[in-house]
Design a protein around this motif. Structure first.
Motif, mmCIF file in Angstrom:
data_model
loop_
_atom_site.group_PDB
_atom_site.id
_atom_site.type_symbol
_atom_site.label_atom_id
_atom_site.label_comp_id
_atom_site.label_asym_id
_atom_site.label_seq_id
_atom_site.Cartn_x
_atom_site.Cartn_y
_atom_site.Cartn_z
ATOM 1 N N ASN A 117 -7.455 -0.558 15.313
ATOM 2 C CA ASN A 117 -6.250 -1.268 14.882
ATOM 3 C C ASN A 117 -6.478 -2.769 14.729
ATOM 4 O O ASN A 117 -5.765 -3.428 13.972
ATOM 5 C CB ASN A 117 -5.097 -1.009 15.852
ATOM 6 C CG ASN A 117 -4.607 0.421 15.781
ATOM 7 O OD1 ASN A 117 -4.724 1.079 14.751
ATOM 8 N ND2 ASN A 117 -4.070 0.913 16.881
ATOM 9 N N PRO A 120 -9.621 -5.793 10.193
ATOM 10 C CA PRO A 120 -8.819 -6.226 9.031
ATOM 11 C C PRO A 120 -8.143 -5.014 8.385
ATOM 12 O O PRO A 120 -8.671 -3.901 8.418
ATOM 13 C CB PRO A 120 -9.863 -6.835 8.092
ATOM 14 C CG PRO A 120 -10.982 -7.270 9.007
ATOM 15 C CD PRO A 120 -10.996 -6.261 10.122
ATOM 16 N N ASP A 121 -6.986 -5.237 7.754
ATOM 17 C CA ASP A 121 -6.109 -4.160 7.298
ATOM 18 C C ASP A 121 -6.792 -3.011 6.554
ATOM 19 O O ASP A 121 -6.632 -1.861 6.934
ATOM 20 C CB ASP A 121 -4.974 -4.721 6.434
ATOM 21 C CG ASP A 121 -3.956 -5.472 7.273
ATOM 22 O OD1 ASP A 121 -3.935 -5.275 8.507
ATOM 23 O OD2 ASP A 121 -3.184 -6.256 6.699
ATOM 24 N N SER A 122 -7.537 -3.290 5.487
ATOM 25 C CA SER A 122 -8.110 -2.190 4.698
ATOM 26 C C SER A 122 -9.118 -1.390 5.522
ATOM 27 O O SER A 122 -9.224 -0.174 5.377
ATOM 28 C CB SER A 122 -8.766 -2.709 3.413
ATOM 29 O OG SER A 122 -9.843 -3.570 3.715
ATOM 30 N N TYR A 123 -9.845 -2.061 6.408
ATOM 31 C CA TYR A 123 -10.815 -1.368 7.259
ATOM 32 C C TYR A 123 -10.112 -0.625 8.386
ATOM 33 O O TYR A 123 -10.516 0.464 8.770
ATOM 34 C CB TYR A 123 -11.836 -2.351 7.833
ATOM 35 C CG TYR A 123 -12.610 -3.065 6.752
ATOM 36 C CD1 TYR A 123 -13.454 -2.363 5.903
ATOM 37 C CD2 TYR A 123 -12.479 -4.432 6.569
ATOM 38 C CE1 TYR A 123 -14.157 -3.003 4.896
ATOM 39 C CE2 TYR A 123 -13.180 -5.085 5.564
ATOM 40 C CZ TYR A 123 -14.010 -4.375 4.734
ATOM 41 O OH TYR A 123 -14.708 -5.000 3.742
ATOM 42 N N SER A 124 -9.046 -1.233 8.913
ATOM 43 C CA SER A 124 -8.274 -0.609 9.986
ATOM 44 C C SER A 124 -7.692 0.715 9.518
ATOM 45 O O SER A 124 -7.784 1.729 10.215
ATOM 46 C CB SER A 124 -7.159 -1.556 10.435
ATOM 47 O OG SER A 124 -6.329 -0.937 11.368
ATOM 48 N N GLU A 125 -7.125 0.704 8.330
ATOM 49 C CA GLU A 125 -6.528 1.925 7.788
ATOM 50 C C GLU A 125 -7.592 3.007 7.604
ATOM 51 O O GLU A 125 -7.411 4.157 8.010
ATOM 52 C CB GLU A 125 -5.848 1.624 6.450
ATOM 53 C CG GLU A 125 -5.227 2.851 5.814
ATOM 54 C CD GLU A 125 -4.609 2.569 4.458
ATOM 55 O OE1 GLU A 125 -3.509 3.095 4.235
ATOM 56 O OE2 GLU A 125 -5.227 1.849 3.643
ATOM 57 N N ARG A 128 -8.806 4.250 11.139
ATOM 58 C CA ARG A 128 -7.819 5.133 11.784
ATOM 59 C C ARG A 128 -7.800 6.508 11.130
ATOM 60 O O ARG A 128 -7.831 7.533 11.798
ATOM 61 C CB ARG A 128 -6.414 4.518 11.730
ATOM 62 C CG ARG A 128 -6.116 3.527 12.821
ATOM 63 C CD ARG A 128 -4.625 3.198 12.895
ATOM 64 N NE ARG A 128 -3.984 2.992 11.603
ATOM 65 C CZ ARG A 128 -3.942 1.830 10.945
ATOM 66 N NH1 ARG A 128 -4.506 0.768 11.476
ATOM 67 N NH2 ARG A 128 -3.328 1.733 9.779
ATOM 68 N N THR A 144 -4.516 7.715 -0.350
ATOM 69 C CA THR A 144 -4.197 6.300 -0.536
ATOM 70 C C THR A 144 -4.301 5.829 -1.980
ATOM 71 O O THR A 144 -3.824 4.744 -2.309
ATOM 72 C CB THR A 144 -5.133 5.414 0.317
ATOM 73 O OG1 THR A 144 -6.485 5.612 -0.120
ATOM 74 C CG2 THR A 144 -4.986 5.718 1.789
ATOM 75 N N ARG A 154 -15.506 1.147 2.982
ATOM 76 C CA ARG A 154 -14.635 0.688 4.071
ATOM 77 C C ARG A 154 -14.945 1.423 5.375
ATOM 78 O O ARG A 154 -14.956 0.819 6.445
ATOM 79 C CB ARG A 154 -13.164 0.876 3.698
ATOM 80 C CG ARG A 154 -12.704 -0.083 2.631
ATOM 81 C CD ARG A 154 -11.289 0.179 2.196
ATOM 82 N NE ARG A 154 -10.924 -0.706 1.102
ATOM 83 C CZ ARG A 154 -9.765 -0.658 0.476
ATOM 84 N NH1 ARG A 154 -8.841 0.228 0.844
ATOM 85 N NH2 ARG A 154 -9.515 -1.482 -0.509
#
Length: 173
Positions: A117, A120-125, A128, A144, A154
């Motif tokens: 979490n 960074p956003d794109s990697y976090s998504e 997860r 996505t 990613r």
């Protein structure tokens, strides 16, 4: 030990200590898939050396094998970074460990989730969805709308960042 006795002993060791060994391996490597592989290697090694097992110290003996395998993995200069296999992660595994082992396993997975979490956003998504939810890169791409190659990149980069974040020292504090 006879072959049948050896097989039965191995099954008993795996039944008793598989979750604990996996927790140790995940804690030491910070890599879910490496931990799975090392857990398997631990029991293969244990099977090969069952004649050295003292019944009074089997838990410590199996844990020591796992720790040594992890140290070898971490020291290996031949180890290459690679994207994780496109396999489904197992669903909830029924724990046969005691409360301490169950707590450690949950704690390690919580740390892993928190580190996913924090990316960074794109990697976090991607992290997860891939590492925690168990989706393949293709499934993530379809879900996505991100091109497959981008998703694969990613996942790979998230894996590299997680390895850096989840070094052995992080778990020993």
């Amino acid at each position: 030990m006879g072959n049948t006795v050896s097989n039965e002993k191995l099954i008993q060791l795996m039944t008793s200590y598989e979750n604990l060994v996996f927790s140790i391996c995940l804690k030491m490597t910070g890599d879910y898939f490496a931990a799975q592989d090392i857990t398997q290697e631990t029991f293969i090694s244990a099977y090969s050396h069952l004649d050295e097992l003292s019944p009074s110290s089997e838990k410590a003996w199996v844990c020591r094998i796992a720790s040594n395998k992890c140290i070898d993995y971490l020291k290996s200069s031949a180890r290459k970074a690679h994207p994780t296999p496109e396999e489904e992660m197992p669903e909830n595994v029924t724990s046969r460990d005691g409360p301490l082992e169950t707590f450690v396993a949950k704690d390690v997975m919580q740390q892993f989730t928190d580190n996913c979490n924090a990316l960074p956003d794109s990697y976090s998504e991607a992290a997860r969805m891939h590492f925690i939810e168990g989706l393949t890169a293709k499934e993530i791409s379809l879900k996505t709308g991100v091109p497959l190659k981008n998703v694969q990149t990613r996942i790979y980069r998230a894996w590299e960042m997680l390895k850096t974040k989840m070094r052995k020292e992080d778990f020993l504090s």
